[in-house]
Design an enzyme around this catalytic site. Sequence first.
Site, PDB file in Angstrom:
ATOM      1  N   ASP A 267      34.563 -32.715 -34.265  1.00 22.83           N
ATOM      2  CA  ASP A 267      34.492 -34.178 -34.320  1.00 22.83           C
ATOM      3  C   ASP A 267      33.231 -34.734 -34.961  1.00 22.83           C
ATOM      4  O   ASP A 267      33.007 -35.946 -34.934  1.00 22.83           O
ATOM      5  CB  ASP A 267      34.637 -34.757 -32.906  1.00 22.83           C
ATOM      6  CG  ASP A 267      36.032 -34.575 -32.348  1.00 22.83           C
ATOM      7  OD1 ASP A 267      36.988 -34.914 -33.067  1.00 22.83           O
ATOM      8  OD2 ASP A 267      36.169 -34.095 -31.222  1.00 22.83           O
TER       9      ASP A 267
ATOM     10  N   ASP B 253      44.025 -33.909 -36.018  1.00 18.16           N
ATOM     11  CA  ASP B 253      42.902 -34.855 -36.090  1.00 18.16           C
ATOM     12  C   ASP B 253      41.798 -34.358 -37.030  1.00 18.16           C
ATOM     13  O   ASP B 253      41.055 -35.146 -37.620  1.00 18.16           O
ATOM     14  CB  ASP B 253      42.267 -35.058 -34.708  1.00 18.16           C
ATOM     15  CG  ASP B 253      43.254 -35.178 -33.575  1.00 18.16           C
ATOM     16  OD1 ASP B 253      44.296 -34.491 -33.606  1.00 18.16           O
ATOM     17  OD2 ASP B 253      42.976 -35.932 -32.623  1.00 18.16           O
TER      18      ASP B 253
END
Length: 393
Positions: free
Chosen positions: A116, A175
């Site tokens: 992330d 993602d």
Amino acid sequence: MNTRFTTLIFALFLLGNISYSQKKNSFNIKKQFEYCAAQASKTLAVIPDDGTSPRTVPNGSKEWKFVDYKDWTSGFWPGELWYLYEATGDKKWEKEADKFSQFLKPLSVSKANDHDLGFQIFNSFGNGYRLTKNPAYKDIILKSADTLATLFNPKVGTILSWPHHKYEGHNTIIDNMMNLELLFWASKSGGNKKLYDIAVKHAETTMNNHFRPDYSSYHVVIYDYETGKKIKGMTAQGYSDDSMWARGQAWSIYGFTMVYRETKDSKFLDFAHKVARVYLDRLTTEDLIPYWDFNAPGIPNEPRDASAAAIVSSALIELSSYTKDTKLKNEYLTKSKKMIVSLSDHYQSHNVNSAFLLHSTGHKPAGSEIDCSINYADYYYLEALLRLQKLKN
């Protein structure tokens, strides 16, 4: 047919089209920016002075839940502030954006916790550098890109998404496509050129393994660490392993559109069209805001996911700019605008809380963040508004 009757029908048709056109053109982007600025000002007033940032407002509450810089969503709040600075030119937002971005600086010199870093660093310092050209921001971005690259497994061809998850192999989630932008940017801005190759390989491997025959996406794919062979596709946050999780498909539309922008390789553009097609064809809600999962069993009584709509609305504006087919281009733009108008007219938080949007769903299978306000919905909503404004200009 009676001439007078025909004339009346034609007049009504014209009136209807004029009315529709006026309604469509009456959408005031500046008003939405003012709304977002007012809401963000309210949020600033309640953030504790301890290095945390707002992540979510639970359903039925007015109070934000705050997270520290290690949380995967920590880059969205400073990103929103940078976007507000871009939208308004008000130095207040630049000052606040810098303050909250600085909290994330330790990520650039820490061991990679997960994939992330793109969400965390590129949304904060990346937007900051784009708008200010502050060389200190660039240094942080380049260091973070090198850190993210340490999670790349060349035997598999993807970045490891969740080192802390004990799956029976190397895991990659859809993602992760979003975090490739950090690598592309770094490779073109003074960083290691190998970062570009890593991003391309990740996109190619994902394209070949992460999708069903109809181009709907798995959330998670597990690979063999040593051989790189795909073991299985599954879900973590969707309804089932075989369902189309709304936000996951949104990530794929946005991600492959971005990869085409960075590579100009037509195979990625073609794939972006395909993953957008299945999303739009299966979108049955009149306001174009999806249910949290397209296969959720309780539809139409399932929660919506405004965050997915915000992501897709932004992505479709960019995808339309690469689309030569006039009919398809117009479809993308028309539906994107309708999503943005729907979010603005029916999903804004107003007096409920100080977020921008209501009705997002984070992790329904875990009972977490269901039908609530979430910072990444606000981030992509603001981005979509900015892209729409640039389109009109």
